[in-house]
Design a protein around this motif. Structure first.
Motif, mmCIF file in Angstrom:
data_model
loop_
_atom_site.group_PDB
_atom_site.id
_atom_site.type_symbol
_atom_site.label_atom_id
_atom_site.label_comp_id
_atom_site.label_asym_id
_atom_site.label_seq_id
_atom_site.Cartn_x
_atom_site.Cartn_y
_atom_site.Cartn_z
ATOM 1 N N LEU A 6 26.507 -62.078 -2.636
ATOM 2 C CA LEU A 6 27.179 -61.144 -3.524
ATOM 3 C C LEU A 6 28.673 -61.419 -3.526
ATOM 4 C CD1 LEU A 6 24.878 -58.957 -1.916
ATOM 5 C CD2 LEU A 6 25.631 -57.770 -3.976
ATOM 6 N N HIS A 7 29.295 -61.173 -4.650
ATOM 7 C CA HIS A 7 30.757 -61.164 -4.711
ATOM 8 C C HIS A 7 31.193 -60.025 -5.613
ATOM 9 C CE1 HIS A 7 29.821 -63.725 -8.263
ATOM 10 N NE2 HIS A 7 30.935 -63.222 -8.794
ATOM 11 N N GLY A 8 32.460 -59.691 -5.549
ATOM 12 C CA GLY A 8 32.990 -58.595 -6.337
ATOM 13 C C GLY A 8 34.113 -59.048 -7.248
ATOM 14 N N ILE A 9 34.352 -58.270 -8.303
ATOM 15 C CA ILE A 9 35.458 -58.511 -9.220
ATOM 16 C C ILE A 9 36.195 -57.191 -9.393
ATOM 17 C CG2 ILE A 9 36.132 -59.168 -11.570
ATOM 18 C CD1 ILE A 9 33.506 -60.863 -11.646
ATOM 19 N N GLY A 10 37.456 -57.160 -9.004
ATOM 20 C CA GLY A 10 38.313 -56.006 -9.246
ATOM 21 C C GLY A 10 38.920 -56.159 -10.625
ATOM 22 N N CYS A 11 38.434 -55.372 -11.597
ATOM 23 C CA CYS A 11 38.691 -55.669 -13.014
ATOM 24 C C CYS A 11 39.984 -55.033 -13.540
ATOM 25 C CB CYS A 11 37.489 -55.213 -13.845
ATOM 26 S SG CYS A 11 37.190 -56.247 -15.299
ATOM 27 N N GLY A 12 41.008 -55.018 -12.716
ATOM 28 C CA GLY A 12 42.331 -54.594 -13.171
ATOM 29 C C GLY A 12 42.642 -53.136 -12.902
ATOM 30 N N ASP A 13 43.934 -52.805 -12.972
ATOM 31 C CA ASP A 13 44.452 -51.497 -12.569
ATOM 32 C C ASP A 13 43.955 -51.175 -11.169
ATOM 33 O OD1 ASP A 13 45.811 -51.318 -14.917
ATOM 34 O OD2 ASP A 13 44.742 -49.573 -15.696
ATOM 35 N N LEU A 14 44.227 -52.098 -10.280
ATOM 36 C CA LEU A 14 43.840 -51.928 -8.883
ATOM 37 C C LEU A 14 44.613 -50.770 -8.276
ATOM 38 C CD1 LEU A 14 43.927 -55.720 -7.931
ATOM 39 C CD2 LEU A 14 42.111 -54.428 -9.078
ATOM 40 N N VAL A 15 45.861 -50.616 -8.706
ATOM 41 C CA VAL A 15 46.680 -49.462 -8.348
ATOM 42 C C VAL A 15 47.277 -48.900 -9.638
ATOM 43 C CG1 VAL A 15 47.196 -50.350 -6.046
ATOM 44 C CG2 VAL A 15 48.764 -50.862 -7.936
ATOM 45 N N TRP A 16 48.025 -47.830 -9.496
ATOM 46 C CA TRP A 16 48.626 -47.171 -10.652
ATOM 47 C C TRP A 16 50.142 -47.221 -10.508
ATOM 48 C CZ3 TRP A 16 46.827 -41.608 -12.406
ATOM 49 C CH2 TRP A 16 47.414 -41.306 -13.635
ATOM 50 N N ASP A 17 50.685 -48.422 -10.646
ATOM 51 C CA ASP A 17 52.122 -48.693 -10.621
ATOM 52 C C ASP A 17 52.751 -48.550 -9.235
ATOM 53 O OD1 ASP A 17 52.010 -48.989 -13.423
ATOM 54 O OD2 ASP A 17 52.392 -46.860 -13.733
ATOM 55 N N HIS A 18 52.020 -48.135 -8.226
ATOM 56 C CA HIS A 18 52.558 -47.969 -6.880
ATOM 57 C C HIS A 18 52.079 -49.125 -6.016
ATOM 58 C CE1 HIS A 18 54.322 -43.777 -6.874
ATOM 59 N NE2 HIS A 18 53.776 -43.877 -8.091
ATOM 60 N N PHE A 19 52.899 -50.163 -5.931
ATOM 61 C CA PHE A 19 52.465 -51.399 -5.299
ATOM 62 C C PHE A 19 52.261 -51.272 -3.795
ATOM 63 C CE2 PHE A 19 54.682 -53.867 -8.951
ATOM 64 C CZ PHE A 19 53.620 -53.560 -9.777
ATOM 65 N N GLU A 20 52.856 -50.254 -3.180
ATOM 66 C CA GLU A 20 52.628 -50.066 -1.745
ATOM 67 C C GLU A 20 51.159 -49.739 -1.465
ATOM 68 O OE1 GLU A 20 53.750 -45.964 -3.334
ATOM 69 O OE2 GLU A 20 54.341 -48.063 -3.676
ATOM 70 N N LEU A 21 50.428 -49.315 -2.505
ATOM 71 C CA LEU A 21 49.015 -48.977 -2.334
ATOM 72 C C LEU A 21 48.094 -50.184 -2.456
ATOM 73 C CD1 LEU A 21 48.959 -45.620 -4.334
ATOM 74 C CD2 LEU A 21 49.075 -45.927 -1.852
ATOM 75 N N PHE A 22 48.652 -51.353 -2.748
ATOM 76 C CA PHE A 22 47.834 -52.568 -2.712
ATOM 77 C C PHE A 22 47.207 -52.744 -1.325
ATOM 78 C CE2 PHE A 22 50.149 -54.745 -6.439
ATOM 79 C CZ PHE A 22 49.058 -54.571 -7.270
ATOM 80 N N ASP A 23 47.914 -52.309 -0.269
ATOM 81 C CA ASP A 23 47.348 -52.402 1.075
ATOM 82 C C ASP A 23 46.064 -51.591 1.179
ATOM 83 O OD1 ASP A 23 49.351 -54.057 2.048
ATOM 84 O OD2 ASP A 23 50.586 -52.395 2.764
ATOM 85 N N ASP A 24 46.067 -50.413 0.576
ATOM 86 C CA ASP A 24 44.884 -49.560 0.615
ATOM 87 C C ASP A 24 43.746 -50.165 -0.196
ATOM 88 O OD1 ASP A 24 45.842 -46.805 1.919
ATOM 89 O OD2 ASP A 24 47.454 -47.592 0.678
ATOM 90 N N TYR A 25 44.086 -50.739 -1.343
ATOM 91 C CA TYR A 25 43.059 -51.422 -2.135
ATOM 92 C C TYR A 25 42.422 -52.539 -1.316
ATOM 93 C CZ TYR A 25 40.934 -54.609 -5.462
ATOM 94 O OH TYR A 25 40.048 -55.462 -6.099
ATOM 95 N N GLN A 26 43.243 -53.314 -0.626
ATOM 96 C CA GLN A 26 42.714 -54.417 0.161
ATOM 97 C C GLN A 26 41.838 -53.913 1.316
ATOM 98 O OE1 GLN A 26 46.823 -56.806 -0.390
ATOM 99 N NE2 GLN A 26 45.382 -57.883 0.905
ATOM 100 N N GLU A 27 42.216 -52.782 1.902
ATOM 101 C CA GLU A 27 41.377 -52.201 2.950
ATOM 102 C C GLU A 27 40.022 -51.780 2.390
ATOM 103 O OE1 GLU A 27 43.342 -49.033 5.026
ATOM 104 O OE2 GLU A 27 45.203 -50.175 5.208
ATOM 105 N N ALA A 28 40.027 -51.223 1.177
ATOM 106 C CA ALA A 28 38.765 -50.823 0.548
ATOM 107 C C ALA A 28 37.882 -52.030 0.289
ATOM 108 C CB ALA A 28 39.054 -50.065 -0.745
ATOM 109 N N VAL A 29 38.470 -53.099 -0.214
ATOM 110 C CA VAL A 29 37.720 -54.329 -0.463
ATOM 111 C C VAL A 29 37.098 -54.847 0.831
ATOM 112 C CG1 VAL A 29 38.019 -56.783 -0.994
ATOM 113 C CG2 VAL A 29 38.904 -55.061 -2.571
ATOM 114 N N ALA A 30 37.873 -54.830 1.909
ATOM 115 C CA ALA A 30 37.366 -55.323 3.187
ATOM 116 C C ALA A 30 36.145 -54.519 3.640
ATOM 117 C CB ALA A 30 38.463 -55.270 4.245
ATOM 118 N N THR A 31 36.125 -53.228 3.316
ATOM 119 C CA THR A 31 35.008 -52.366 3.705
ATOM 120 C C THR A 31 33.696 -52.804 3.069
ATOM 121 O OG1 THR A 31 36.478 -50.466 3.993
ATOM 122 C CG2 THR A 31 34.148 -49.983 3.625
ATOM 123 N N THR A 32 33.759 -53.353 1.850
ATOM 124 C CA THR A 32 32.534 -53.716 1.129
ATOM 125 C C THR A 32 31.794 -54.869 1.784
ATOM 126 O OG1 THR A 32 33.547 -55.338 -0.381
ATOM 127 C CG2 THR A 32 33.644 -53.004 -1.023
#
Length: 507
Positions: A172-198
Motif C-alpha cells: 500500500l502507499h498513500g497520496i496526500g492530495c494537497g492542502d496538507l495544512v491551512w497556511d500554517h507551515f509549522e503544522l507540517f510537522d503534525d501532518y508528517q506525524e500523522a503520515v508516520a502513524t499510517t
C-alpha cells in the motif's frame, strides 16, 4: 557639459558610439541577469544491491533521461533546476523517511564546479507488485493544534486500521492530495506525524494552502513545500500502473489568489515522462484542483454563481490530450465534496474528486455535500482499479445515508438517500415492506444533515462561512401511505451491494 547633463546621460546608459568623448561617463554597467543561465552537469547511478539498474527515468523537472545498462545517467541541466530525481520503477520499494517519500536530491554544486553527482540506491521488493493498493487523503487542511490532534488521533489511526485489515504483505502507499495544512507551515510537522502513524509511504501534492503567500510570483510560491517534500511534480511506478503527480495551483502574486493551471514546463515534462509508457497502460494522475467538476452546472440551476478560475484547471484539454492513449484516472481534492466526473469526449478518463479528511474544515462529521469525512481507497489488480470511499469512524460498507420522509422540504412525501461515491454505473433500488419497487430517482439537492449542521449565518460555530452545497448524488422515493419499512440497496460498478433500512412512523 553640465553636471546635470552628465548625470542624465549616465542614467540613460547611452553607448560610447553616440558620445565617444566621454567614455567614463556613458559606459553602460554590466547587466545583472535575473537568473543563472549556465548549465550544471548532473550525473550518477541508480543501483539496487550494488548493481546498476538500466532504463530508469531520471529528471531535473525539465529533461527526462534513462539510465544505461550499468545504471548510469549524465546530462546537462539549467542552473535554475532545483532537484534531480527519479521515477521509481516497478518492483522496488519507495524510499521514504517515516512515511514521507524521498526519491530526490537537491542540486547543490560544490566548490564552484558546475557539476553535481547523485546516486540513488533502491531496495527490491520481496514480492510481485502487480497487485497493490493505495489511499488518497484529500485536504487534511489543519489550521490549529486542535485540528492536528484530530488528524493524528482519529483520521490517521482509522487509516492504519484499514491498512492492517489487509493480509500481511499487501503493498500500500498513500497520496496526500494537497492542502496538507491551512497556511500554517509549522503544522507540517503534525501532518508528517500523522503520515508516520499510517505505516505506509506517502507522496505529497501541493495545494493552494501549502503555498508561500508572500512570494512575488508562482515560481517561488512552493519554496517551503519543496524544503519539506521535494519536487511538486514527478512520477513513480508500481506494478503495471504509472503514477504522476502534478502542481496545478498557479499563484498570481496576491495572497490566497490562484488559478487552476498547468504550466508549459510541466506539460513539456509530462510529455517526455509519458513517452516511455506503452499505449493502453493505466496512468493515475494526482493533482489538487480538479481538472473538472460538475459544480458550475449544479450551481447554475439555482444560484447563478460565477465560475471560479481556481475551481478547475483552465487548460485541462492539454492534460486530456496527453492522457488520450491511456486508461487514465485523475485524483483531486480541493472542493470538499465527493464526485466522479466522466466526460463523453474523454471516455478513457475518470476523475475522482474526493471528499476530504477534514470534512467541512474540521467542523463536524461530514463535508458540505453530506459525504462523511474520509478518504479514497483504490485496489489495483494489474491495470484494473477498483475503489471505494472509506468514512472515518465507520466500516468500509458505510456507503450511503438514508433520511426519513420529509427530510427535504421540497419533497415532503419522499425519503432520500445520499450515495456519495455514486457514478453512472451504480444502481440504487428500494423495497417497501419486502416488495421491490425499482430504482430510486436521482435529483439535485442539498443533503439534509448538511443543512442541519451548516445552514445559517451562525452555523457551523467553528467556521460560520461553511454552507451546504448542491450535490448530484441524492436519490428519492415516495412510499405508500401505509408503508412500514423501507430498505435501500446501492450496487456499485463492481457488484458490491450496500444497504440501509428505515422504519416509517405509524400513520
Amino acid at each position: 557639459m553640465s553636471h546635470n547633463r552628465r548625470f542624465f546621460l549616465k542614467t540613460l546608459g547611452l553607448s560610447s558610439l553616440a558620445f565617444p568623448l566621454a567614455p567614463a561617463v556613458v559606459a553602460a554597467p554590466e547587466p545583472k541577469l535575473p537568473q543563472d543561465v549556465s548549465v550544471v552537469r548532473l550525473s550518477g547511478r541508480v543501483l539496487a544491491n550494488g548493481q546498476g539498474l538500466a532504463n530508469v527515468a531520471v529528471t531535473d523537472g525539465i529533461n527526462v533521461v534513462r539510465t544505461d545498462a550499468k545504471g548510469r545517467y549524465a546530462f546537462d541541466s539549467p542552473a535554475t533546476a532545483e532537484f534531480v530525481y527519479l521515477s521509481v520503477p516497478r518492483g522496488y520499494a519507495f524510499p521514504h523517511e517515516r512515511g514521507i517519500a524521498r526519491f530526490y536530491r537537491r542540486i547543490e554544486p560544490s566548490g564552484g564546479q558546475k557539476q553535481f553527482k547523485a546516486d540513488f540506491e533502491l531496495e527490491p521488493l520481496s514480492g510481485d507488485d502487480t497487485n497493490h493498493h493505495f489511499i488518497v487523503w484529500a485536504d487534511p487542511q489543519i489550521i490549529s493544534k486542535e485540528d492536528a490532534a484530530q488528524l493524528k488521533t482519529v483520521s490517521a489511526p482509522d487509516t492504519r486500521a484499514l491498512v492492517d485489515s489487509y493480509p500481511q504483505g499487501t503493498l500500500l502507499h498513500g497520496i496526500g492530495c494537497g492542502d496538507l495544512v491551512w497556511d500554517h507551515f509549522e503544522l507540517f510537522d503534525d501532518y508528517q506525524e500523522a503520515v508516520a502513524t499510517t505505516g505506509i509511504p506517502f507522496f505529497q501534492v501541493i495545494g493552494n494552502h501549502d503555498m508561500d503567500l508572500e512570494a512575488r510570483t508562482d515560481d517561488h510560491s512552493a519554496n517551503t513545500f519543496k524544503e519539506r517534500f521535494g519536487p511538486t511534480y514527478y512520477s513513480f511506478n508500481r506494478g503495471e500502473v504509472h503514477y504522476v503527480v502534478l502542481d496545478d495551483v498557479f499563484f498570481i502574486g496576491v495572497a490566497k489568489q490562484y488559478i487552476g493551471y498547468l504550466t508549459e514546463r510541466q506539460l513539456a515534462w509530462l510529455e517526455q515522462d509519458l513517452a516511455h509508457v506503452p499505449e493502453g497502460h493505466t496512468v493515475v494522475v494526482s493533482l489538487h484542483i480538479p481538472a473538472n467538476t460538475g459544480q458550475i452546472r449544479r450551481n447554475s440551476t439555482r444560484e447563478k454563481i460565477e465560475p471560479s478560475l481556481g475551481g478547475t484547471v483552465a487548460n485541462r484539454k492539454e492534460l486530456y490530450r496527453l492522457l488520450q492513449p491511456y486508461r487514465a484516472h485523475i485524483l483531486s481534492g480541493h472542493t470538499h465534496f465527493n464526485e466522479k466526473v466522466l466526460d463523453e469526449e474523454h471516455e478513457n478518463v475518470i476523475e475522482h474528486v474526493h471528499g476530504t479528511v477534514c470534512g467541512a474544515w474540521w467542523t463536524g462529521p461530514i463535508c458540505y455535500d453530506g459525504t462523511p469525512s474520509g478518504y479514497g481507497v483504490y485496489e489495483v489488480k494489474g491495470g484494473d482499479i477498483a475503489w471505494f470511499y472509506k468514512s472515518v469512524g465507520h466500516d468500509k460498507t458505510h456507503q450511503l445515508r438514508l433520511y426519513p420522509v420529509g427530510a427535504v422540504p421540497e419533497k415532503p412525501d419522499h425519503l432520500v438517500a445520499n450515495v456519495w461515491n455514486w457514478d453512472p454505473q451504480w444502481k440504487v433500488e428500494w423495497e417497501e415492506d419486502g416488495q421491490a419497487r425499482g430504482e430510486m430517482t436521482r435529483e439535485l439537492g442539498y443533503d439534509p444533515l448538511s443543512v442541519e449542521l451548516h445552514q445559517g449565518d451562525q452555523l457551523p460555530k467553528k467556521h460560520a462561512w461553511v454552507d451546504p452545497q448542491l450535490t448530484d448524488h441524492l436519490f428519492f422515493a415516495q412510499p405508500s401511505p401505509n408503508a412500514k419499512h423501507i430498505t435501500v440497496r446501492a450496487t456499485d460498478r463492481f457488484g458490491n451491494v450496500f444497504s440501509e433500512h428505515i422504519a416509517l412512523p405509524m400513520g
